[in-house]
Design an enzyme around this catalytic site. Structure first.
Site, short mmCIF file in Angstrom:
data_model
loop_
_atom_site.label_atom_id
_atom_site.label_comp_id
_atom_site.label_asym_id
_atom_site.label_seq_id
_atom_site.Cartn_x
_atom_site.Cartn_y
_atom_site.Cartn_z
N PRO A 19 27.83 22.61 68.65
CA PRO A 19 26.90 23.40 68.82
C PRO A 19 27.15 24.87 69.18
O PRO A 19 28.03 24.75 70.16
CB PRO A 19 26.00 22.57 70.00
CG PRO A 19 26.64 21.23 69.76
CD PRO A 19 27.75 21.22 69.25
N ASN A 20 26.11 25.51 68.75
CA ASN A 20 26.39 27.07 69.25
C ASN A 20 27.47 27.86 68.72
O ASN A 20 27.57 29.16 68.68
CB ASN A 20 26.11 27.33 70.72
CG ASN A 20 24.81 26.55 70.96
OD1 ASN A 20 23.78 27.02 70.53
ND2 ASN A 20 24.74 25.52 71.92
N ARG A 27 27.40 35.48 70.48
CA ARG A 27 27.40 34.73 71.69
C ARG A 27 28.00 35.11 72.87
O ARG A 27 29.21 34.82 72.75
CB ARG A 27 27.66 33.32 71.22
CG ARG A 27 27.18 32.20 72.24
CD ARG A 27 27.77 30.94 72.00
NE ARG A 27 27.69 30.00 73.07
CZ ARG A 27 28.33 28.85 73.01
NH1 ARG A 27 29.09 28.67 72.24
NH2 ARG A 27 28.12 28.13 74.12
N TYR A 32 33.41 34.72 74.83
CA TYR A 32 33.93 34.14 73.52
C TYR A 32 34.48 34.95 72.46
O TYR A 32 35.05 34.58 71.72
CB TYR A 32 33.02 33.03 72.93
CG TYR A 32 32.23 31.94 73.72
CD1 TYR A 32 33.03 31.04 74.12
CD2 TYR A 32 31.03 32.14 74.14
CE1 TYR A 32 32.82 29.81 75.12
CE2 TYR A 32 30.53 31.08 75.17
CZ TYR A 32 31.25 30.16 75.36
OH TYR A 32 30.90 29.05 76.37
N ASN A 84 36.42 21.74 68.29
CA ASN A 84 35.91 22.35 69.37
C ASN A 84 34.64 21.81 69.63
O ASN A 84 33.62 22.05 68.54
CB ASN A 84 35.66 23.95 69.28
CG ASN A 84 35.21 24.54 70.41
OD1 ASN A 84 34.58 23.88 71.37
ND2 ASN A 84 35.33 25.82 70.65
N ALA A 87 29.45 22.26 74.12
CA ALA A 87 28.78 21.78 75.08
C ALA A 87 29.08 19.99 75.12
O ALA A 87 29.07 19.31 76.19
CB ALA A 87 27.39 21.95 75.26
N GLU A 108 41.80 18.83 71.04
CA GLU A 108 40.46 19.34 71.55
C GLU A 108 40.88 20.99 71.69
O GLU A 108 41.75 21.25 72.47
CB GLU A 108 40.24 18.71 72.92
CG GLU A 108 39.30 19.33 73.68
CD GLU A 108 38.95 18.62 74.88
OE1 GLU A 108 39.46 17.45 75.27
OE2 GLU A 108 38.15 19.31 75.60
N HIS A 110 39.36 24.71 73.05
CA HIS A 110 38.11 25.49 73.59
C HIS A 110 38.72 27.10 73.64
O HIS A 110 39.82 27.45 74.04
CB HIS A 110 37.78 25.17 75.04
CG HIS A 110 37.30 23.74 75.22
ND1 HIS A 110 36.25 23.43 74.46
CD2 HIS A 110 37.72 22.74 75.51
CE1 HIS A 110 35.99 21.98 74.80
NE2 HIS A 110 37.10 21.64 75.26
N ARG A 117 35.61 27.67 84.77
CA ARG A 117 34.22 27.97 84.68
C ARG A 117 33.34 27.32 85.57
O ARG A 117 33.63 26.50 86.69
CB ARG A 117 33.88 27.99 83.13
CG ARG A 117 34.69 29.09 82.26
CD ARG A 117 34.16 29.01 80.91
NE ARG A 117 32.80 29.40 80.75
CZ ARG A 117 31.78 29.31 79.74
NH1 ARG A 117 32.56 29.02 78.44
NH2 ARG A 117 30.89 29.66 79.56
#
Ligand code: DQA
Length: 158
Positions: A19-20, A27, A32, A84, A87, A108, A110, A117
């Site tokens: 998502p996103n 964004r 990012y 990735n 969320a 995985e 990111h 964060r």
């Protein structure tokens, strides 16, 4: 691992984004960066091609179920998944179970360092079922994951 007509090993990599991540470039660029997902995918495609990967496929989805299905269908079709999960990383037991259900290794990824964060990002429910996690290096997180996948595939085929 499948073999092609020449008996060479077929190397296929699936790059999944959750998502996103379709909004990369606009964004929260301070977190990012300004690189779009298309740019990232092009970089990965070029790098994979020059390393002799037979196929690198890309899927981005804002829908958990679509990512779950892609992981389910990866069995026998892909040698590695670069993921990735956005969320979903932090709460999707469905994604975790899908990863655990197939023998395809997952890296995985990111862009940001999730451990630096907000506290809710410190937990990855998929971390226990993936091969490893790369985070905090922006676009280089994807490139490092691809390079590792390629090295692992080569070692396995020796
Ligand atoms: C992300 C980190 C997640 O916490 C966030 O929800 C994302 C992007 C990253 O690439 O840094 O969507 O996975």
């Amino acid at each position: 691992m499948q073999s092609d007509a020449d008996g060479l090993n077929v190397k296929r990599i699936l790059v999944l984004n959750g998502p996103n991540l379709n909004l990369l470039g606009t964004r929260e660029p301070e977190i990012y960066g300004y690189t779009t997902l298309n740019d990232i995918n092009e970089l990965l495609r070029e790098r994979a091609e020059s390393a002799g990967v037979d196929a690198i496929d890309f899927l981005q989805s804002n829908f958990e179920g679509e990512l779950v299905e892609a992981i389910q269908k990866s069995r026998g079709r892909y040698d590695f998944i670069l993921l990735n999960a956005g969320a979903l990383t932090h709460y999707s037991i469905a994604l975790r179970d899908a990863i655990a259900s197939v023998p395809v290794p997952v890296i995985e990824i990111h862009l940001s360092n999730i451990h630096r964060r907000e506290e809710f990002r410190h937990t990855s429910v998929i971390a226990p079922v993936v091969m490893g996690q790369i985070c905090g290096f922006g676009v280089d997180s994807y490139i490092a994951a691809l390079d590792i996948a390629i090295r692992k595939i080569r070692k396995d085929t020796k």
